[in-house]
Design a protein around this motif. Structure first.
Motif, short mmCIF file in Angstrom:
data_model
loop_
_atom_site.label_atom_id
_atom_site.label_comp_id
_atom_site.label_asym_id
_atom_site.label_seq_id
_atom_site.Cartn_x
_atom_site.Cartn_y
_atom_site.Cartn_z
N ASN A 216 0.82 -1.22 0.00
CA ASN A 216 0.00 0.00 0.00
C ASN A 216 0.85 1.27 0.00
O ASN A 216 0.50 2.24 -0.67
N TYR A 217 1.95 1.28 0.74
CA TYR A 217 2.74 2.52 0.76
C TYR A 217 3.82 2.56 -0.31
O TYR A 217 4.55 3.55 -0.40
N SER A 218 3.92 1.52 -1.15
CA SER A 218 4.98 1.54 -2.16
C SER A 218 4.47 1.29 -3.58
O SER A 218 4.79 2.04 -4.50
N TYR B 78 -1.85 5.26 -0.79
CA TYR B 78 -0.53 5.56 -0.22
C TYR B 78 -0.67 6.04 1.23
O TYR B 78 0.10 5.63 2.11
N GLN B 79 -1.65 6.91 1.47
CA GLN B 79 -1.88 7.38 2.84
C GLN B 79 -2.30 6.23 3.74
O GLN B 79 -1.86 6.15 4.90
N GLN B 80 -3.13 5.35 3.23
CA GLN B 80 -3.56 4.19 4.00
C GLN B 80 -2.35 3.37 4.45
O GLN B 80 -2.28 2.91 5.59
N GLY B 81 -1.39 3.18 3.53
CA GLY B 81 -0.19 2.43 3.88
C GLY B 81 0.57 3.08 5.02
O GLY B 81 1.07 2.39 5.93
N VAL B 82 0.68 4.41 5.00
CA VAL B 82 1.37 5.12 6.08
C VAL B 82 0.62 4.94 7.39
O VAL B 82 1.22 4.64 8.44
N ALA C 192 7.89 4.77 4.90
CA ALA C 192 6.55 4.75 4.31
C ALA C 192 6.10 6.16 3.94
O ALA C 192 5.52 6.39 2.86
N ILE C 193 6.37 7.12 4.81
CA ILE C 193 6.05 8.52 4.52
C ILE C 193 6.85 9.00 3.31
O ILE C 193 6.32 9.70 2.43
N TRP D 71 8.02 7.16 0.84
CA TRP D 71 7.42 6.56 -0.35
C TRP D 71 6.18 7.34 -0.78
O TRP D 71 6.03 7.68 -1.97
N ARG D 72 5.28 7.60 0.16
CA ARG D 72 4.04 8.31 -0.17
C ARG D 72 4.32 9.67 -0.78
O ARG D 72 3.81 10.01 -1.86
#
Length: 709
Positions: free
Chosen positions: A518-520, A621-625, A661-662, A664-665
């Motif tokens: 999700n974040y990548s 992407y935000q969900q992954g973070v 993760a941040i 990546w987003r």
């Protein structure tokens, strides 16, 4: 007295090196899942002790072989640690072969009072009994009832291997846990106790082979100097049923053999390999065979001489066949001058050769058609090759999933592959059945995993990455096991059986891989990692050969994003069964987690959530973070239950993973926003820096990558 104290100290240090002494202060992770710490619950501990006063090992020979000695030692040490009592271990001759068990299966049976009580471990060979002993200990560690055992378990795949991408200089390509554990310079005279512990760990999860060297092969490993050292490792592994394999460099006849060619049809080359293989078997009588990477990423191969992959593979197969060896010929092939979509090139080269390979050749195929992406569809060759044995190649080391810095439990990803339906012979023709021989009846069955271990004291760098080594072995033995079951097993064996702790650890593991996706690389985006070392984002990577750039895959423009692999694009869908081509080609039915793998879509395309594609990508992407922050918090809550050294190690990596993760987003959304020209939707945190800032980051000497990038 001083001499006695000195001898005791030396003995204690030796046992500690072997991982056989409980750590009094801190746990450094060396013992892996084989900890055998005392069962805390008094009732359960007494029940286990009552079930195993006597353990009977039944084999056709009934002799005290080195394997049986290792089995006895494991059982006595294991139950001594778990319940504080050393069981009596007897060895007896079995009455004939147990047909239900095959060569490596085992039977666990609780014996009645009339038979003297205890448990019988039976197999048709000593290594099978060893597997049964580890299975019995696993059941004791995980809290199963041992009083009424009636268990038969056999492996679904015959050859279950770790592939070590280790160079002779001890650098590990795509290795993130230190250097290679093979100390070539010190061998064969000094044999690190770690070799035996490595084989023991492999045997505990049913692995029976190790490819010692990198697929980007060095011909020197085939010279007598190194073969003597390979033989020493084989000797260390043999009691645990782990056979050694090597990678063969196709050009070895020229590089170390004095020939002027490596043409696979040249009689001189054929004779050279015949003699070289015979020499290897003189050093290592149970040598397993070769892995060969040819005509890919600059490696030499048969196409250099106008020959094909079958010509090359069969050269080795003929040399190995008289000795019982096999060749695993990698299907990871792509050429820079080939303008075909890279994900199609293996099918293009291997499909015309289906049926041309000898029976002891297995074509080794990565789980997906590209390159161990965080998510991709299964490789089409698993469905299309009908007359060729296939090896499923998985990557335990996390080349594209945050190295050993990020937590990504990979069993859920591997289960996606094993359970994927190829429709090769109608519904239910899963990749798992294609690999284990049940779909097409191939007798040669192989699963290979690119190792994630190194010289780090805890073997895998990230302490929780041990779970991936464990999960690979368990799925190689039985790919029908559930990922959650494996995660729970590992958690209990590694951290104890306190229910709340086990439940939390299992949940953390099972969630982790999807969070990384999700974040990548959400919605089927792929190969947007940084160049070379593949750590962190690099959707802007350009220059050089096209298929080593990110835009080649994401194809972002003001008109949209994604790879068109339908009939109007590269038509990679045509490499799959018609049922899958229809499913994945239909926007209404294509799973959204593969949407941008198969489709190039406009930014305002409406997803199943009702949001535009741009908003959906940004929110994912935000969900992954957000998920990664929760994962780190869930780990932090476990502090009272986890050894302080391991807790601190994982906590530091979790903190880095949240920040990554941040990163990546922010980097990916800023880059793609250039093309979408749309604002970030509500709920997505604004990036802390400019796109230029992220593009200027240049990581150097990243572990696992030999270059300076």
């Amino acid at each position: 007295m001083p001499n006695l104290r000195r001898r005791f100290l030396i003995a204690a240090l030796s046992l500690t090196a072997l991982g056989l002494v409980r750590h009094a202060v801190a746990d450094d992770g060396y013992r892996l899942w084989l900890r055998y710490d005392p069962i805390v619950d008094d009732t359960r501990r007494e029940a286990v002790a009552a079930a195993v006063p006597v353990l009977v090992l039944t084999t056709p020979s009934g002799t005290e072989s080195p394997t049986i000695e290792a089995t006895r030692r494991e059982l006595q040490e294991g139950f001594s640690g778990l319940v504080g009592r050393v069981p009596e271990v007897r060895v007896r001759v079995g009455a004939g072969v147990d047909e239900a068990l095959g060569d490596e299966g085992y039977r666990l049976t609780s014996r009645g009072v009339a038979d003297g009580g205890g448990i019988e471990i039976r197999g048709n060979g000593d290594v099978a009994v060893l597997y049964g002993a580890f299975a019995l200990l696993r059941r004791a560690q995980t809290g199963e009832d041992l009083a009424r055992l009636q268990v038969v378990d056999t492996p679904r795949v015959g050859r279950r291997l770790l592939n070590h991408w280790d160079n002779l200089n001890r650098f590990v390509e795509r290795g993130y846990a230190g250097f290679s554990i093979w100390e070539w310079f010190n061998l064969p005279d000094f044999r690190n106790p770690r070799y035996r512990d490595y084989a023991r760990a492999c045997a505990s999860i049913g692995l029976n082979g190790a490819v010692l060297t990198n697929v980007n092969a060095d011909a020197l490993v085939l010279t007598p100097y190194y073969l003597e050292r390979v033989a020493a490792l084989a000797e260390e592994f043999r009691p645990y049923g782990v056979r050694v394999y090597l990678t063969a460099r196709f050009s070895a006849p020229k590089e170390i053999g004095g020939l002027d060619t490596a043409d696979p049809l040249d009689p001189r080359v054929i004779a050279w390999w015949d003699e070289k293989v015979a020499e290897i078997y003189r050093w290592v009588p149970d040598f397993g065979g070769f892995v060969v990477k040819a005509n890919s990423e600059g490696q030499p191969g048969p196409q250099d001489f106008g020959r094909n992959h079958a010509d090359g593979a069969n050269l080795f197969a003929r040399a190995l066949a008289p000795h019982g060896g096999i060749v695993m010929w990698r299907a990871f092939v792509y050429q820079p001058e080939n303008e075909m979509d890279r994900v199609r090139q293996a099918s293009f080269e291997f499909m015309p050769l289906d049926g041309a390979f000898l029976p002891n050749v297995s074509v080794q195929i990565k789980n997906g058609p590209l390159d161990f992406m965080p998510r991709e569809p299964f490789h089409p060759l698993f469905g299309s090759l009908q007359h060729t044995s296939m090896t499923l190649e998985l990557q335990i080391t996390q080349e594209y999933l945050g190295h050993s810095t990020h937590l990504a439990f990979l069993a859920p990803m591997w289960k996606e592959v094993f359970e994927a339906d190829t429709f090769a012979r109608g519904p239910g023709s899963t990749v798992g059945k294609a690999i284990d021989g049940t779909l097409r009846g191939h007798p040669l069955t192989v699963v290979a995993g690119v190792s994630n271990i190194g010289t780090d004291r805890n073997w895998t760098g990230h302490p929780l990455a041990q779970a991936n080594w464990y999960a690979f072995g368990r799925l190689a033995w039985d790919h029908t096991l559930e990922a959650e079951t494996i995660a729970e097993e590992w958690s209990r064996m590694t951290f104890g059986s306190e229910p709340a702790t086990v439940a939390a650890l299992t949940d953390i593991l099972v969630r982790s891989r999807e969070i990384v996706v999700n974040y990548s690389n959400p919605y089927g985006l792929h190969h947007i990692q940084a160049r070379g070392h593949h750590f962190g984002p690099g959707p802007w990577v350009t220059g050089g050969r096209p298929d080593w750039t990110a835009p080649y895959y994401h194809q972002a423009s003001e008109f949209g994003i994604g790879a068109n692999r339908g009939p109007e694009g590269s038509n990679a869908l045509a490499d799959y069964a018609p049922e899958l081509a229809a499913l994945w080609g239909d926007l209404e039915r294509c799973p959204e987690n593969l949407l941008l793998w198969f489709h190039h879509l406009p930014w305002d395309y409406v997803t199943k959530s009702g949001r535009t594609l741009w908003d959906a990508i940004a929110l994912r992407y935000q969900q992954g973070v957000d998920e990664m922050r929760r994962l780190a918090a869930d780990w932090a809550a476990l502090e009272p239950a986890i050894d302080p050294e391991i807790f601190a190690n994982v906590s530091a990596r979790m903190g880095r993973q949240v920040n990554d993760a941040i990163h990546w987003r922010d980097a990916c959304l800023l880059y793609f926003q250039q093309f979408s020209k749309r604002p970030l939707p509500e709920g997505v945190e604004p990036p802390a820096h400019s796109l230029e800032h992220y593009m200027s980051i240049n990581l150097r000497y990243v572990p696992g990558h030999p270059g300076d990038y």
